[in-house]
Write a protein that holds these residues in place. Structure first.
Motif, PDB file in Angstrom:
ATOM      1  N   LEU A 237       0.817  -1.203   0.000  1.00 39.32           N
ATOM      2  CA  LEU A 237       0.000   0.000   0.000  1.00 39.32           C
ATOM      3  C   LEU A 237       0.852   1.255   0.000  1.00 39.32           C
ATOM      4  N   VAL A 238       1.910   1.193   0.814  1.00 38.93           N
ATOM      5  CA  VAL A 238       2.814   2.353   0.870  1.00 38.93           C
ATOM      6  C   VAL A 238       3.488   2.555  -0.496  1.00 38.93           C
ATOM      7  N   GLY A 239       3.889   1.475  -1.148  1.00 38.30           N
ATOM      8  CA  GLY A 239       4.525   1.582  -2.465  1.00 38.30           C
ATOM      9  C   GLY A 239       3.598   2.162  -3.510  1.00 38.30           C
ATOM     10  N   LEU A 240       2.375   1.690  -3.538  1.00 43.32           N
ATOM     11  CA  LEU A 240       1.400   2.194  -4.488  1.00 43.32           C
ATOM     12  C   LEU A 240       1.083   3.664  -4.232  1.00 43.32           C
ATOM     13  N   GLN A 241       0.978   3.991  -2.955  1.00 39.83           N
ATOM     14  CA  GLN A 241       0.696   5.390  -2.645  1.00 39.83           C
ATOM     15  C   GLN A 241       1.860   6.310  -3.083  1.00 39.83           C
ATOM     16  N   GLY A 242       3.088   5.822  -2.952  1.00 36.76           N
ATOM     17  CA  GLY A 242       4.237   6.605  -3.403  1.00 36.76           C
ATOM     18  C   GLY A 242       4.250   6.770  -4.910  1.00 36.76           C
ATOM     19  N   GLU A 243       3.956   5.659  -5.610  1.00 36.56           N
ATOM     20  CA  GLU A 243       3.910   5.729  -7.072  1.00 36.56           C
ATOM     21  C   GLU A 243       2.787   6.648  -7.520  1.00 36.56           C
ATOM     22  N   GLN A 244       1.667   6.596  -6.842  1.00 39.90           N
ATOM     23  CA  GLN A 244       0.540   7.453  -7.184  1.00 39.90           C
ATOM     24  C   GLN A 244       0.907   8.930  -6.992  1.00 39.90           C
ATOM     25  N   ALA A 245       1.630   9.183  -5.942  1.00 43.10           N
ATOM     26  CA  ALA A 245       2.029  10.573  -5.692  1.00 43.10           C
ATOM     27  C   ALA A 245       3.028  11.062  -6.749  1.00 43.10           C
ATOM     28  N   ALA A 246       3.914  10.185  -7.159  1.00 43.36           N
ATOM     29  CA  ALA A 246       4.910  10.570  -8.152  1.00 43.36           C
ATOM     30  C   ALA A 246       4.264  10.857  -9.495  1.00 43.36           C
ATOM     31  N   ILE A 247       3.298  10.033  -9.898  1.00 47.91           N
ATOM     32  CA  ILE A 247       2.623  10.253 -11.184  1.00 47.91           C
ATOM     33  C   ILE A 247       1.777  11.525 -11.129  1.00 47.91           C
ATOM     34  N   ALA A 248       1.135  11.699  -9.981  1.00 48.56           N
ATOM     35  CA  ALA A 248       0.283  12.883  -9.866  1.00 48.56           C
ATOM     36  C   ALA A 248       1.106  14.160  -9.842  1.00 48.56           C
ATOM     37  N   ALA A 249       2.388  14.077  -9.526  1.00 47.75           N
ATOM     38  CA  ALA A 249       3.234  15.272  -9.457  1.00 47.75           C
ATOM     39  C   ALA A 249       3.773  15.690 -10.818  1.00 47.75           C
ATOM     40  N   LYS A 250       3.594  14.905 -11.846  1.00 46.59           N
ATOM     41  CA  LYS A 250       4.081  15.281 -13.180  1.00 46.59           C
ATOM     42  C   LYS A 250       3.263  16.468 -13.710  1.00 46.59           C
ATOM     43  N   PRO A 251       3.969  17.433 -14.394  1.00 47.16           N
ATOM     44  CA  PRO A 251       3.218  18.580 -14.913  1.00 47.16           C
ATOM     45  C   PRO A 251       2.258  18.173 -16.034  1.00 47.16           C
ATOM     46  N   GLN A 252       2.678  17.244 -16.852  1.00 48.88           N
ATOM     47  CA  GLN A 252       1.824  16.774 -17.945  1.00 48.88           C
ATOM     48  C   GLN A 252       1.660  15.255 -17.826  1.00 48.88           C
ATOM     49  N   GLN A 253       0.425  14.857 -17.725  1.00 51.15           N
ATOM     50  CA  GLN A 253       0.143  13.417 -17.598  1.00 51.15           C
ATOM     51  C   GLN A 253      -0.329  12.886 -18.942  1.00 51.15           C
ATOM     52  N   ARG A 254       0.355  11.857 -19.339  1.00 46.87           N
ATOM     53  CA  ARG A 254      -0.035  11.204 -20.576  1.00 46.87           C
ATOM     54  C   ARG A 254      -1.205  10.266 -20.312  1.00 46.87           C
ATOM     55  N   GLU A 255      -1.682   9.728 -21.408  1.00 46.21           N
ATOM     56  CA  GLU A 255      -2.823   8.810 -21.274  1.00 46.21           C
ATOM     57  C   GLU A 255      -2.445   7.576 -20.488  1.00 46.21           C
ATOM     58  N   ILE A 256      -1.226   7.121 -20.696  1.00 41.96           N
ATOM     59  CA  ILE A 256      -0.768   5.935 -19.964  1.00 41.96           C
ATOM     60  C   ILE A 256      -0.665   6.207 -18.474  1.00 41.96           C
ATOM     61  N   ASP A 257      -0.283   7.449 -18.113  1.00 44.62           N
ATOM     62  CA  ASP A 257      -0.190   7.803 -16.688  1.00 44.62           C
ATOM     63  C   ASP A 257      -1.575   7.811 -16.050  1.00 44.62           C
ATOM     64  N   LYS A 258      -2.559   8.308 -16.837  1.00 44.61           N
ATOM     65  CA  LYS A 258      -3.914   8.306 -16.273  1.00 44.61           C
ATOM     66  C   LYS A 258      -4.432   6.895 -16.036  1.00 44.61           C
ATOM     67  N   ARG A 259      -4.139   6.033 -17.034  1.00 46.37           N
ATOM     68  CA  ARG A 259      -4.575   4.642 -16.816  1.00 46.37           C
ATOM     69  C   ARG A 259      -3.858   4.022 -15.622  1.00 46.37           C
ATOM     70  N   ARG A 260      -2.567   4.363 -15.451  1.00 47.16           N
ATOM     71  CA  ARG A 260      -1.813   3.826 -14.304  1.00 47.16           C
ATOM     72  C   ARG A 260      -2.392   4.330 -12.993  1.00 47.16           C
ATOM     73  N   LEU A 261      -2.783   5.613 -12.986  1.00 52.88           N
ATOM     74  CA  LEU A 261      -3.376   6.132 -11.749  1.00 52.88           C
ATOM     75  C   LEU A 261      -4.687   5.396 -11.410  1.00 52.88           C
ATOM     76  N   ASP A 262      -5.453   5.096 -12.441  1.00 54.40           N
ATOM     77  CA  ASP A 262      -6.689   4.334 -12.169  1.00 54.40           C
ATOM     78  C   ASP A 262      -6.381   2.936 -11.631  1.00 54.40           C
ATOM     79  N   ASP A 263      -5.362   2.281 -12.196  1.00 53.56           N
ATOM     80  CA  ASP A 263      -4.979   0.944 -11.682  1.00 53.56           C
ATOM     81  C   ASP A 263      -4.484   1.037 -10.235  1.00 53.56           C
ATOM     82  N   ILE A 264      -3.674   2.071  -9.968  1.00 55.59           N
ATOM     83  CA  ILE A 264      -3.146   2.224  -8.601  1.00 55.59           C
ATOM     84  C   ILE A 264      -4.278   2.477  -7.604  1.00 55.59           C
ATOM     85  N   ALA A 265      -5.247   3.281  -8.022  1.00 53.47           N
ATOM     86  CA  ALA A 265      -6.366   3.537  -7.106  1.00 53.47           C
ATOM     87  C   ALA A 265      -7.141   2.262  -6.800  1.00 53.47           C
TER      88      ALA A 265
END
Length: 452
Positions: A237-265
């Protein structure tokens, strides 16, 4: 003692009062003889019952030792004697034998007391002796009866002996039947208690199935496993939350990042559900494990009760088996039993010694009473008769003692020293000692004839 203070003075007193002493003694002797003769004759007879040992060995006692032959006979005899001497039993004996019919003045209580006094039960101890800690061992019973009629005495002795035989046989069977019935009731009662306690234990185990002491080790292992799963889930859970925070911190999120955020959630939701489930299960296991000591204590109490009841049940079953064996022996008359060894017979002669003792006692009492009366008469009229008495009473020492001088008695006095010489006066012509000897001899002969 007044005037009598020496042997010589006592002898002088007896010689002075000899006629009174002799007459009182003879009168007392005749009175005692008449009283002894007036007493009714008493006849004594006895019946003997032998106690035979068991033909088959009796069951052992709870102490592991076999009951010795005759060991229970003492208690049986005491019980039977008490039953045979009750008011109702003695009243039945009096009516059956028509006792005391010639004495209508006697009350019912007096008849009962007389019959109780006439009958005696005597136990004869066994020659084998008595072991330490065991009851008295007897080998025979003697039933003695004293009564005025010899035939009635024999009938009473045989009647009581037959009563002992009947009650001993019936009593053994009755005791055996009662013992078997008692132990059967005890077996049913204890079995019912065991069944109820076992059902209660089963219900308690079902209610506290998770806290059973036998599952305590498995519960501890389960807690360790749950702790490991919780740690892994937390790390994931801690790992996923860290990855989620890192992706959410990107200035521009690609489509793949959005799909990854949905998987992480989605994974985070799953892990949170797993952590909650693991925590809940761990809490339940810890609660059950904490309740295990109390459950173990209650189950230990149940085990002790079951062990006690089981021990009682085993003891009752063993005693019931022994009672059933004793019952079969009693039914077959192979246990300890009483047999009539010698029947009572009508005695030919009355028991002796009583009348003679009464006559002798009366003579001795009369003699002592006569001597006491002579002493009282002498004490009532004190007379100084000797020099020793004069010196003791008056403190004067006599100079001369003049003996008593009696006038000659003529032909009567001289005839006292001769044999019969006057046919008209034969008694006064005899010496005094001859008259006394004849009277005493006649009294003794009459006493022996009356007593005999």
């Amino acid at each position: 003692m007044g005037q009598i203070q020496s042997i010589e003075e006592l002898i002088s007193l007896l010689l002075r009062r000899r006629w009174m002493i002799i007459l009182i003694t003879l009168a007392g002797l005749l009175g005692a003889v008449i009283f002894a003769k007036s007493r009714p004759d008493v006849f004594e007879t006895a019946a003997v019952i032998q106690i035979e040992g068991a033909q088959v060995a009796e069951p052992t006692t709870p102490g592991g030792q076999a009951q010795p032959d005759g060991g229970g006979a003492a208690q049986i005899l005491q019980t039977i004697e008490q039953r045979l001497t009750t008011r109702d039993a003695l009243t039945a004996v009096i009516e059956r034998h028509n006792l005391f019919a010639d004495q209508p003045q006697m009350t019912s209580d007096e008849k009962l007391v007389a019959l109780r006094t006439a009958v005696t039960f005597q136990a004869v101890d066994s020659a084998g002796g008595q072991a330490f800690g065991q009851g008295r061992s007897i080998s025979a019973i003697i039933i003695s009866v004293r009564y005025g009629d010899p035939n009635t005495a024999a009938e009473l002795a045989n009647d009581f002996a037959q009563g002992i035989l009947d009650q001993s046989a019936a009593g053994q069977r009755d005791r055996a039947d009662k013992n078997v019935a008692f132990f059967k009731e005890e077996e049913a009662r204890i079995y019912d208690q065991i069944s109820k306690l076992e059902a209660e234990v089963a219900d308690y185990k079902n209610t506290h199935a998770d806290a059973m002491p036998t599952l305590s080790d498995a519960r501890r292992d389960e807690i360790v496993s749950l702790s490991d799963d919780l740690r892994q889930a937390t790390q994931s859970l801690v790992g996923l939350q860290g990855e989620q925070a890192a992706i959410a911190a990107k200035p521009q999120q690609r489509e793949i990042d959005k799909r990854r955020l949905d998987d992480i959630a989605t994974q985070i939701d799953v892990l949170n559900a797993q952590v909650a489930s693991i925590n809940a299960r761990k809490a339940d296991v810890e609660a059950a494990l904490s309740a295990t000591p109390e459950v173990e204590r209650v189950l230990a109490g149940y085990d002790r009760q079951l062990q006690q009841l089981q021990g009682q049940y085993d003891n009752v079953m063993q005693r019931m088996a022994e009672a059933e064996t004793t019952q079969r022996l009693a039914e077959r008359q192979q246990s300890e039993r009483f047999t009539l060894l010698d029947r009572a017979l009508s005695p030919d002669y009355a028991i002796g010694g009583g009348k003679k003792k009464i006559a002798i006692a009366g003579a001795v009492a009369s003699l002592l009473g006569a001597i006491a009366l002579a002493f009282l008469l002498d004490l009532a009229k004190p007379v100084v008769r000797t020099a020793a008495q004069m010196q003791r009473q008056l403190d004067l020492e006599p100079v001369v003692c003049i003996p008593e001088i009696r006038a000659p008695k003529g032909r009567l006095g001289s005839a006292a020293l001769r044999l019969i010489d006057d046919p008209k006066r034969p008694i006064f012509g005899l010496p005094r000692f001859a008259v006394i000897a004849a009277v005493v001899t006649l009294a003794l002969v009459l006493t022996a004839a009356v007593i005999g």
